[in-house]
Design a protein around this motif. Structure first.
Motif, PDB file in Angstrom:
ATOM      1  N   LYS A   1      39.759  32.814  40.289  1.00 45.83           N
ATOM      2  CA  LYS A   1      39.885  34.242  40.602  1.00 45.83           C
ATOM      3  C   LYS A   1      38.714  34.716  41.460  1.00 45.83           C
TER       4      LYS A   1
ATOM      5  N   TYR B   1      36.961  35.369  32.445  1.00 48.21           N
ATOM      6  CA  TYR B   1      38.137  34.942  33.213  1.00 48.21           C
ATOM      7  C   TYR B   1      39.400  35.676  32.774  1.00 48.21           C
TER       8      TYR B   1
ATOM      9  N   ASN C   1      35.098  30.366  32.424  1.00 45.23           N
ATOM     10  CA  ASN C   1      34.127  31.453  32.412  1.00 45.23           C
ATOM     11  C   ASN C   1      34.483  32.522  31.387  1.00 45.23           C
TER      12      ASN C   1
ATOM     13  N   HIS D   1      35.703  33.368  39.441  1.00 46.57           N
ATOM     14  CA  HIS D   1      35.721  33.024  38.025  1.00 46.57           C
ATOM     15  C   HIS D   1      36.608  31.802  37.801  1.00 46.57           C
TER      16      HIS D   1
END
Length: 216
Positions: free
Chosen positions: A168, A186, A183, A179
């Motif tokens: 992302k 996320y 993460n 991300h």
């Protein structure tokens, strides 16, 4: 005397608490049932969503959402339940504690490891959840995403349109940040293409486009 009389009148005119209701149970999913004609969200619990999968001890994915619903059906479908309203949720469902033969439905489901306690709204079933977890009952023998986190991933812009391109590229006050699925933020990060945010297929692509990695 006038003040006392006025107070007495106010008490008599106050809106009564929502009354208990009774009806036959029709199971919708792990934490939602119809009791007669009333849609009920069981108080204090949260169940995996119907579309959710879990991972067993051997690393295999299985349809735990559908399994939970089937198990709840076995236990309460068609039975007569008495419910005590607690609240109403944003979807218009009555949030209630419901009982079959005097037994709290939600407590039984938590104790068997079929659903989890929803600590955000109630601490009523935390002890029952701990017992199920320690014993490895039901879903506690598998691993899965929390239902609340899973629901976040279903929000528009939070699920990758291409299963091969799941990174992302988010634009925030901190700049252009990408991300990865591992993460922390996320699941809650949404991608708005109209604002210039992007989905990337690799870290190389994200970095080449000017995004930096998230630090969590």
């Amino acid at each position: 005397m006038l003040r006392i009389c006025a107070l007495f009148v106010l008490v008599l005119c106050a809106s009564p608490a929502a009354a208990d209701f009774i009806g036959k149970v029709h199971v919708i999913d792990g934490d939602t049932i119809d009791v007669g004609d009333t849609r009920v969200r069981l108080h204090g619990i949260d169940a995996v969503e119907l579309a959710q999968t879990c991972t067993d001890a051997d690393g295999a994915d299985w349809d735990c959402g559908k399994w939970v619903r089937a198990e709840v059906v076995k236990r309460v479908q068609g039975k007569l339940a008495t419910c005590q309203p607690v609240d109403q949720d944003r979807y218009g469902r009555v949030v209630a504690k419901c009982f079959v033969n005097g037994q709290d439905i939600a407590e039984g489901l938590v104790s068997e490891g079929l659903v989890g306690a929803y600590a955000k709204y109630s601490s009523d079933y935390l002890a029952a959840e701990k017992g199920a977890a320690v014993a490895g009952r039901g879903l506690w023998s598998s691993t899965s995403m929390l239902p609340s986190e899973f629901r976040l991933t279903r929000v528009k812009g939070r699920v990758a349109p291409d299963a091969n391109c799941t990174i992302k590229g988010n634009i925030s006050k901190s700049g252009r940040i990408y991300h990865m699925p591992h993460n922390r933020d996320y699941a809650r990060t949404g991608i708005n293409l109209s604002k210039g945010e992007q989905w990337f297929c690799s870290e190389h692509d994200a970095q080449a486009a000017g995004w930096r990695p998230a630090f969590n």
